[in-house]
Design a protein around this motif. Structure first.
Motif, PDB file in Angstrom:
ATOM      1  N   THR A   1      14.103 -22.153 -24.559  1.00 18.70           N
ATOM      2  CA  THR A   1      14.270 -21.461 -23.286  1.00 18.70           C
ATOM      3  C   THR A   1      12.961 -21.407 -22.514  1.00 18.70           C
ATOM      4  O   THR A   1      12.916 -21.679 -21.307  1.00 18.70           O
ATOM      5  CB  THR A   1      14.786 -20.030 -23.517  1.00 18.70           C
TER       6      THR A   1
ATOM      7  N   ASP B   1      13.986 -13.375 -11.893  1.00 17.91           N
ATOM      8  CA  ASP B   1      13.900 -14.712 -12.482  1.00 17.91           C
ATOM      9  C   ASP B   1      15.041 -14.942 -13.476  1.00 17.91           C
ATOM     10  O   ASP B   1      15.567 -16.060 -13.567  1.00 17.91           O
ATOM     11  CB  ASP B   1      12.550 -14.886 -13.189  1.00 17.91           C
TER      12      ASP B   1
ATOM     13  N   ASP C   1      17.937 -15.898 -11.283  1.00 15.65           N
ATOM     14  CA  ASP C   1      17.838 -17.213 -10.658  1.00 15.65           C
ATOM     15  C   ASP C   1      17.987 -18.343 -11.666  1.00 15.65           C
ATOM     16  O   ASP C   1      18.395 -19.454 -11.303  1.00 15.65           O
ATOM     17  CB  ASP C   1      16.494 -17.351  -9.939  1.00 15.65           C
ATOM     18  N   HIS C   2      17.623 -18.095 -12.930  1.00 17.73           N
ATOM     19  CA  HIS C   2      17.722 -19.130 -13.974  1.00 17.73           C
ATOM     20  C   HIS C   2      18.734 -18.718 -15.046  1.00 17.73           C
ATOM     21  O   HIS C   2      18.507 -18.915 -16.244  1.00 17.73           O
ATOM     22  CB  HIS C   2      16.346 -19.386 -14.600  1.00 17.73           C
TER      23      HIS C   2
ATOM     24  N   GLN D   1      11.424 -23.616 -18.884  1.00 22.73           N
ATOM     25  CA  GLN D   1      10.961 -22.872 -17.710  1.00 22.73           C
ATOM     26  C   GLN D   1       9.504 -23.159 -17.360  1.00 22.73           C
ATOM     27  O   GLN D   1       8.928 -22.474 -16.512  1.00 22.73           O
ATOM     28  CB  GLN D   1      11.092 -21.357 -17.989  1.00 22.73           C
TER      29      GLN D   1
ATOM     30  N   SER E   1       8.612 -23.450 -13.648  1.00 17.48           N
ATOM     31  CA  SER E   1       8.644 -22.177 -12.911  1.00 17.48           C
ATOM     32  C   SER E   1       7.386 -21.364 -13.180  1.00 17.48           C
ATOM     33  O   SER E   1       6.796 -20.776 -12.258  1.00 17.48           O
ATOM     34  CB  SER E   1       9.880 -21.371 -13.318  1.00 17.48           C
TER      35      SER E   1
ATOM     36  N   ARG F   1      20.064 -28.590 -16.559  1.00 21.41           N
ATOM     37  CA  ARG F   1      19.377 -28.887 -15.296  1.00 21.41           C
ATOM     38  C   ARG F   1      18.499 -30.124 -15.432  1.00 21.41           C
ATOM     39  O   ARG F   1      18.482 -30.984 -14.535  1.00 21.41           O
ATOM     40  CB  ARG F   1      18.541 -27.688 -14.866  1.00 21.41           C
ATOM     41  N   THR F   2      17.789 -30.237 -16.534  1.00 25.26           N
ATOM     42  CA  THR F   2      16.975 -31.427 -16.778  1.00 25.26           C
ATOM     43  C   THR F   2      17.857 -32.661 -16.889  1.00 25.26           C
ATOM     44  O   THR F   2      17.512 -33.739 -16.381  1.00 25.26           O
ATOM     45  CB  THR F   2      16.155 -31.248 -18.066  1.00 25.26           C
TER      46      THR F   2
ATOM     47  N   GLU G   1      12.554 -27.126  -7.739  1.00 25.74           N
ATOM     48  CA  GLU G   1      12.780 -25.761  -8.238  1.00 25.74           C
ATOM     49  C   GLU G   1      11.947 -24.795  -7.404  1.00 25.74           C
ATOM     50  O   GLU G   1      10.830 -25.065  -7.064  1.00 25.74           O
ATOM     51  CB  GLU G   1      12.378 -25.658  -9.714  1.00 25.74           C
TER      52      GLU G   1
ATOM     53  N   THR H   1      19.933 -21.234 -17.701  1.00 23.52           N
ATOM     54  CA  THR H   1      19.058 -21.469 -18.855  1.00 23.52           C
ATOM     55  C   THR H   1      19.105 -20.308 -19.832  1.00 23.52           C
ATOM     56  O   THR H   1      19.205 -20.509 -21.048  1.00 23.52           O
ATOM     57  CB  THR H   1      17.606 -21.676 -18.381  1.00 23.52           C
ATOM     58  N   TRP H   2      19.080 -19.087 -19.315  1.00 25.15           N
ATOM     59  CA  TRP H   2      19.009 -17.914 -20.183  1.00 25.15           C
ATOM     60  C   TRP H   2      20.346 -17.571 -20.835  1.00 25.15           C
ATOM     61  O   TRP H   2      20.372 -16.868 -21.845  1.00 25.15           O
ATOM     62  CB  TRP H   2      18.504 -16.709 -19.388  1.00 25.15           C
TER      63      TRP H   2
END
Length: 443
Positions: A72, A8, A11-12, A76, A79, A342-343, A443, A15-16
């Motif tokens: 963060t 995860d 994949d993100h 998420q 997800s 992303r948002t 997503e 964001t991280w």
């Protein structure tokens, strides 16, 4: 579970990576303080400098780390809801999120301390180049590598505590609720924030009271007033910033510019993002303007009473006191916007599909950055003015004697530029994509 943690994170990564950058900055600053503590064995005066630097940087680090961690996790939520629909228990979701926060915090702190350890020797003479600290050629430099694990644990601890609220929400929120309303609903003040605010207000009151009726030599402790006041404001930031933003932006006509209307709506609606962006700028402005204002005030007091003290901030003192908070605030403000890219991409696609023009959305991105920077600056001005007024009253000077916002405005402008870049880049990138394709992607 560990496989889910790392997959995860991969994949993100968009964001991280923001949280990782904040952890790197915290690791670098904590490592520099650790190196100063280790070097103090041969230069004892450096120990007090390291402690003072650590105190000022720690407050900024706690504010920025907590905001980044909470944002963060908030980004998420969708997800985590899908995980629960895939039969992952809420307790397992919370455990995975905590593990992710710990992994990112430790890795970032390790990278930050490694960079600091490699650069400490060349940085030291640059930082301590003020005449008061010369000569320094006999100082035996020690990077303090044995202290670095403590820095890693400290960064991870603050990260975990800061994200704890979001972690609990990720595990407890109904998946259908999240999928129907992806944005986290506004909530009132938690009891923890109220207790923290009350404790900081009490500490500020005690420090302010101690300045009255004392010798002028004891006014050196007044430099901690902006620190405590900014910390108190951070603890109630979601409520204060939201009210302040709504109040001053309402003075501008909402019907004059469509771009302003969109920017104000986005800034008010995205509470997590707004707080995470505005908190670092407020802390940076409040500390810089507050400390420079108090320095100017105390210098006036010293000259009037003919004292032999020195309240002028030289380069070395300025870097040690304010370098860490400014670096953290700059990184924190920028990555908070980047983490929500992303948002933003989806929001731009929705607005384009609704008939908004591209130039309007570009202007809205600029106005949004301005709204965040201005809101944080107004809050920082309140911190600087309040701390200056307390000390001025203690020495029986006019309340705003020595008050200066110039140095703080440099921080605000820098924060505005960073936030502007962080809002414009994803907006321009989203405008190059077909709205139908963006909205069709789940997503």
């Amino acid at each position: 579970m560990m496989r889910l943690v790392f997959l995860d994170l991969r994949d993100h990564a968009a964001t991280w990576v923001g949280a990782f950058c904040v952890a790197v900055a915290c690791g670098f600053i904590g490592g520099f303080a650790a190196s100063l503590m280790a070097t103090a064995k041969s230069y004892p005066n450096m120990e007090s400098l390291a402690v003072t630097m650590l105190m000022f940087s720690a407050m900024a680090a706690m504010a920025v780390l907590a905001s980044a961690a909470n944002l963060t996790v908030a980004m998420q939520r969708r997800s985590y809801a899908l995980w629960q629909l895939a039969n992952v228990s809420p307790r397992r979701v919370a455990a995975v999120v905590l593990a992710q926060l710990a992994v990112v915090a430790v890795l970032g702190a390790v990278v930050g301390t490694l960079v600091e350890a490699a650069s400490f020797v060349p940085l030291f003479p640059l930082v301590f180049s003020s005449p008061f600290y010369l000569p320094i050629d006999q100082v035996v430099l020690d990077a303090g590598l044995p202290f670095m694990p403590l820095v890693w644990l400290s960064v991870a601890g603050v990260f975990l505590v800061g994200g704890l609220k979001g972690v609990r929400g990720a595990g407890r929120t109904s998946p259908m609720t999240v999928l129907r309303a992806p944005d986290q609903p506004r909530k009132g003040m938690t009891w923890l924030r109220v207790v923290l605010f009350a404790g900081l207000v009490f500490g500020t009151w005690q420090l302010a009271s101690s300045l009255f009726g004392k010798d002028l030599d004891a006014l050196g402790n007044s430099l901690f007033l902006p620190l405590l006041m900014a910390a108190a404001l951070v603890s109630v930031a979601p409520a204060v910033f939201s009210a302040l933003l709504s109040a001053w932006t309402s003075l501008v006509s909402q019907n004059r510019w469509n771009a302003w209307y969109i920017a104000r709506h986005i800034a008010r609606h995205g509470l997590s993002v707004s707080t995470s962006v505005e908190t670092p700028i407020m802390v940076g402005f409040g500390l810089v303007a507050g400390i420079f204002s108090l320095s100017s005030l105390l210098e006036t007091v010293i000259q009037q009473y003919g004292l032999t003290l020195n309240a002028t901030l030289d380069f070395t003192t300025s870097v040690l006191l304010l370098g860490g908070p400014i670096l953290l605030c700059a990184v924190g403000a920028a990555v908070s916007v980047v983490m929500s890219s992303r948002t933003r991409t989806r929001d731009v696609a929705l607005l384009i599909a609704s008939g908004a023009r591209p130039e309007t959305l570009v202007a809205a991105a600029g106005f949004e950055a301005l709204i965040h920077a201005a809101t944080a600056t107004l809050a920082g001005m309140a911190v600087a003015a309040a701390s200056n007024a307390v000390v001025a009253a203690a020495v029986e000077f006019p309340l705003f004697s020595g008050l200066a916002f110039g140095e703080g405005l440099v921080v605000s402008i820098a924060g505005f530029v960073l936030v502007l870049a962080a809002t414009l880049v994803p907006t321009l990138s989203a405008l190059r994509k077909q709205p139908a394709l963006v909205l069709a992607v789940e997503e």
